[in-house]
Design a protein around this motif. Structure first.
Motif, PDB file in Angstrom:
ATOM      1  N   LYS A  42       0.843  -1.190   0.000  1.00  0.00           N
ATOM      2  CA  LYS A  42       0.000   0.000   0.000  1.00  0.00           C
ATOM      3  C   LYS A  42       0.880   1.243   0.000  1.00  0.00           C
ATOM      4  CE  LYS A  42      -4.034  -1.731   2.484  1.00  0.00           C
ATOM      5  NZ  LYS A  42      -4.936  -1.508   3.624  1.00  0.00           N
ATOM      6  N   ARG A  70       0.835   2.456 -10.893  1.00  0.00           N
ATOM      7  CA  ARG A  70      -0.022   2.436  -9.694  1.00  0.00           C
ATOM      8  C   ARG A  70       0.520   3.366  -8.611  1.00  0.00           C
ATOM      9  NH1 ARG A  70      -3.815   2.381  -8.429  1.00  0.00           N
ATOM     10  NH2 ARG A  70      -3.945   0.953  -6.670  1.00  0.00           N
ATOM     11  N   LEU A  87      -1.725  -0.790  -3.511  1.00  0.00           N
ATOM     12  CA  LEU A  87      -0.851  -0.543  -4.655  1.00  0.00           C
ATOM     13  C   LEU A  87      -0.910  -1.774  -5.560  1.00  0.00           C
ATOM     14  CD1 LEU A  87       1.396   1.336  -5.875  1.00  0.00           C
ATOM     15  CD2 LEU A  87       3.022  -0.074  -4.608  1.00  0.00           C
ATOM     16  N   LYS A  90      -3.657  10.775  -6.331  1.00  0.00           N
ATOM     17  CA  LYS A  90      -4.902  10.786  -5.542  1.00  0.00           C
ATOM     18  C   LYS A  90      -4.667  11.382  -4.169  1.00  0.00           C
ATOM     19  CE  LYS A  90      -7.311   6.917  -7.707  1.00  0.00           C
ATOM     20  NZ  LYS A  90      -7.686   5.512  -7.584  1.00  0.00           N
ATOM     21  N   LYS A 137      -3.628   3.234   0.588  1.00  0.00           N
ATOM     22  CA  LYS A 137      -4.421   2.660  -0.508  1.00  0.00           C
ATOM     23  C   LYS A 137      -3.667   1.492  -1.132  1.00  0.00           C
ATOM     24  CE  LYS A 137      -7.600   5.889  -0.412  1.00  0.00           C
ATOM     25  NZ  LYS A 137      -8.814   5.574   0.312  1.00  0.00           N
ATOM     26  N   ASN A 147      -1.574   6.459  -7.039  1.00  0.00           N
ATOM     27  CA  ASN A 147      -1.852   6.637  -5.613  1.00  0.00           C
ATOM     28  C   ASN A 147      -1.318   7.978  -5.114  1.00  0.00           C
ATOM     29  OD1 ASN A 147      -3.211   4.231  -5.403  1.00  0.00           O
ATOM     30  ND2 ASN A 147      -1.740   3.250  -4.042  1.00  0.00           N
TER      31      ASN A 147
END
Length: 117
Positions: free
Chosen positions: A45, A107, A51, A114, A49, A111
């Motif tokens: 993560k 990814r 990954l 975000k 979040k 992340n």
């Protein structure tokens, strides 16, 4: 992390090398990731979040970069067996380490973007 090392250390030696390489790719490309075991597999993560996850099976390595990692690389992944949010890399074929690296980079960037919003 001890749990992931234990997961890898019980694998056959040849498979350990593959799993360690995937683990290294993830940790190199997402150095701030948090490593754990989730759903019985190595899980990573960033910013709290997911990954990516990966798992070793009898005949393949499963990579879970749900869902956007699979969508973003659908062309490159099209030659591999896929499930909902997963892709299977057969153990009797060369492991696509560079593709795995690209997915992890994508990814991690996603992340991070975000998190910054």
């Amino acid at each position: 992390m001890k749990e992931v090392e234990e997961y890898i250390n019980v694998l056959p030696i040849a498979i350990q090398k593959i799993a360690q390489e995937i683990r290294s790719i993830i940790k190199n490309e997402a150095p701030d990731c948090v490593e754990s075991i989730s759903y019985g597999m190595p899980a990573y993560k960033t910013f709290g979040k997911p990954l990516v996850y990966f798992a070793v099976y009898k005949n393949h390595i499963g990579l879970y970069a749900t869902p956007s990692g699979h969508e973003q690389f659908s062309n490159e992944l099209s030659k591999y067996k896929q499930g909902k949010g997963s892709v299977q890399f057969p153990l009797d074929a060369p492991m696509p380490y560079e593709l795995i690296r690209q997915i992890v980079i994508f990814r991690a960037r996603e992340n991070t973007d975000k998190f910054k919003k």
